[in-house]
Design an enzyme around this catalytic site. Structure first.
Site, PDB file in Angstrom:
ATOM      1  CE  LYS A  40       1.107   7.448  -0.282  1.00 40.10           C
ATOM      2  NZ  LYS A  40      -0.165   7.669   0.362  1.00 40.10           N
ATOM      3  NE  ARG A 138      -6.930   9.579   2.064  1.00 40.85           N
ATOM      4  CZ  ARG A 138      -5.859   8.825   1.764  1.00 40.85           C
ATOM      5  NH1 ARG A 138      -5.175   8.221   2.705  1.00 40.85           N
ATOM      6  NH2 ARG A 138      -5.478   8.676   0.515  1.00 40.85           N
ATOM      7  CE1 TYR A 265      17.473   1.068  30.043  1.00 41.24           C
ATOM      8  CE2 TYR A 265      16.897   0.815  27.733  1.00 41.24           C
ATOM      9  CZ  TYR A 265      17.621   1.448  28.728  1.00 41.24           C
ATOM     10  OH  TYR A 265      18.472   2.464  28.398  1.00 41.24           O
ATOM     11  CG  MET A 313      16.636   5.559  21.119  1.00 44.29           C
ATOM     12  SD  MET A 313      17.012   7.173  21.831  1.00 44.29           S
ATOM     13  CE  MET A 313      15.700   7.391  23.003  1.00 44.29           C
TER      14      MET A 313
HETATM   15  C1  LIG Z   1      -4.071   8.569  -3.423  1.00 45.04           C
HETATM   16  C2  LIG Z   1      -3.220   7.344  -3.420  1.00 45.04           C
HETATM   17  N1  LIG Z   1      -3.041   6.668  -4.561  1.00 45.04           N
HETATM   18  C3  LIG Z   1      -2.271   5.563  -4.623  1.00 45.04           C
HETATM   19  C4  LIG Z   1      -1.654   5.065  -3.500  1.00 45.04           C
HETATM   20  C5  LIG Z   1      -0.826   3.809  -3.607  1.00 45.04           C
HETATM   21  O1  LIG Z   1      -1.407   2.776  -2.873  1.00 45.04           O
HETATM   22  P1  LIG Z   1      -0.734   1.312  -2.783  1.00 45.04           P
HETATM   23  O2  LIG Z   1       0.548   1.507  -2.065  1.00 45.04           O
HETATM   24  O3  LIG Z   1      -1.720   0.521  -2.027  1.00 45.04           O
HETATM   25  O4  LIG Z   1      -0.541   0.854  -4.178  1.00 45.04           O
HETATM   26  C6  LIG Z   1      -1.823   5.721  -2.284  1.00 45.04           C
HETATM   27  C7  LIG Z   1      -1.188   5.190  -1.078  1.00 45.04           C
HETATM   28  O5  LIG Z   1      -1.601   5.258   0.010  1.00 45.04           O
HETATM   29  C8  LIG Z   1      -2.618   6.893  -2.239  1.00 45.04           C
HETATM   30  O6  LIG Z   1      -2.820   7.560  -1.098  1.00 45.04           O
END
Ligand SMILES: Cc1ncc(COP(=O)(O)O)c(C=O)c1O
Length: 389
Positions: A40, A138, A265, A313
């Protein structure tokens, strides 16, 4: 001319390191446990299509993303492996989930109905993983809500219940109490489901920290992210991992500056004596946080120099003294040069945050350049084609 010579700044992503880290995790979990690689947030800033191909090449079975767009981008990049959206999907987006062959976390009836309807229309099945909140606080269902929800999902003809999972809140803590509490909740729930005749193929809980420290959390699939990128969420971890990301640039200009001059700056730095200032074409728009002003270092010609004055920046400045630094020299803000190294943990400590945030904050405008792809790696398109430049 090499590709990097044309660039003002770039993120170098060492695919060889990602392959090695994936294999290290594979060795830890054994062959029977599936590996869902969390890619992700553009693979924690590394470039999701290149990373996805590397982890799949190294033996990952599944990919994890946060949003439909992240999954769609992988599909556009030619990734055909199963992909799980780990979190929230707005129900009106159900059709896109199914069209992209994405599995998704599920924890409410609204999305279940929408996915079931979309999959029915498209004459397929939507795969779902029930998300259980055993203590993360969560997303998800509480354990005592799951059996009824499972039975309700079973009644939806176009859904396939492929998995069930929970997320651990404290696996990076040396105190195991929190993980043990969550695993007890999860195990009790699995026993209830099993007694009711439920058969769910994939069961998963472990993030990187749990893979490294809690063998009892592996079940039949794990979900590491950070460790794939070569960083450990647990201090002093013994498993050897190789950081994959470097942030590099070319020295844009070297300027002789007299003593007592203010730099950048607000003149938050003043030269103590006559010196040379190297101007580097990386700023906070590239993810080099302004909070690192007068704190960070840069490596040039295998030596560390202080970043001085406010980071702007698009630029920052380093005091290079009398050393023979030249315009065009390669400068490393994150990564190694010779024996010197600047790590994401160094940045994180200076910023009062964690390495995860450091990796994710490197700006989208910095091109990702993949290096060290294994020789028999399936054709890796140029970064341009992958949409980074
Ligand atoms: C639902 C879920 N699983 C697995 C992971 C992977 O976690 P990590 O990067 O600590 O291995 C994340 C990351 O935030 C997550 O949100």
């Amino acid at each position: 001319m090499s590709e990097e010579e044309e660039l003002r700044a770039w993120v170098e992503v060492d695919l060889g390191a990602i392959v090695k880290n994936t294999r290290t995790l594979r060795r830890l979990i054994g062959d029977e446990t599936k590996l869902l690689a969390v890619v992700k947030a553009n693979a924690y800033g590394h470039g999701s299509v290149g990373v996805a191909r590397a982890v799949l090449y190294a033996g990952a079975d599944y990919l994890g993303v946060s949003t439909i767009d992240e999954g769609h981008k992988l599909r556009l990049g030619g990734v055909s492996a199963p992909i799980l959206i780990l979190g929230y999907v707005p129900p009106p987006e159900a059709e896109r989930v199914v069209e992209n062959r994405l599995s998704t976390a599920i924890f409410d009836a609204g999305l279940a109905e929408a996915l079931n309807a979309a999959a029915g229309r498209l004459q397929t099945k939507a795969k779902v993983h029930i998300k259980v909140d055993t203590g993360m606080g969560r997303l998800g269902l509480y354990p005592d809500e799951v059996l009824a929800f499972y039975q309700y999902l079973e009644g939806l003809a176009s859904l396939e219940i492929e998995g069930i999972f929970t997320h651990l809140a404290t696996a990076d803590d040396p105190d195991p109490t929190g993980v043990r509490f969550q695993l007890r909740q999860f195990n009790d729930l699995l026993a209830v489901l099993s007694a009711a005749g439920a058969q769910i193929p994939l069961v998963h809980a472990a993030n990187s920290a749990a893979v490294l420290a809690f063998p009892e959390s592996l079940y039949n699939m794990v979900r590491p992210g950070l460790a794939l990128y070569g960083l450990s969420p647990r201090r002093g971890e013994l498993v050897s991992l190789e950081p994959a990301m470097s942030l590099k640039c070319r020295v844009a200009q070297v300027r002789s500056v007299p003593a007592g001059r203010g730099i950048s700056y607000g003149w938050a730095y003043r030269t103590l004596k006559k010196t040379n200032i190297a101007v580097l074409p990386v700023g906070y728009a590239d993810g080099f946080s302004r909070l690192l002003s007068n704190k960070a270092k840069v490596l040039i010609r295998e030596k560390a120099y202080p970043i001085v004055g406010k980071i702007t920046m698009d630029y920052c400045m380093a005091d290079v003294g009398d050393d023979p630094i030249q315009e065009g020299d390669e400068a490393v803000l994150l990564g190694c040069q010779g024996r010197e190294a600047i790590t994401a943990d160094d940045w994180a400590e200076a910023l009062g945050t964690i390495s995860y945030e450091v990796l994710c904050m490197i700006g989208a405008r910095v091109p990702r350049v993949f290096i060290n792809a294994p020789p028999d790696f399936p054709c890796l398109d140029s970064p341009k084609e992958l949409g980074y430049r």
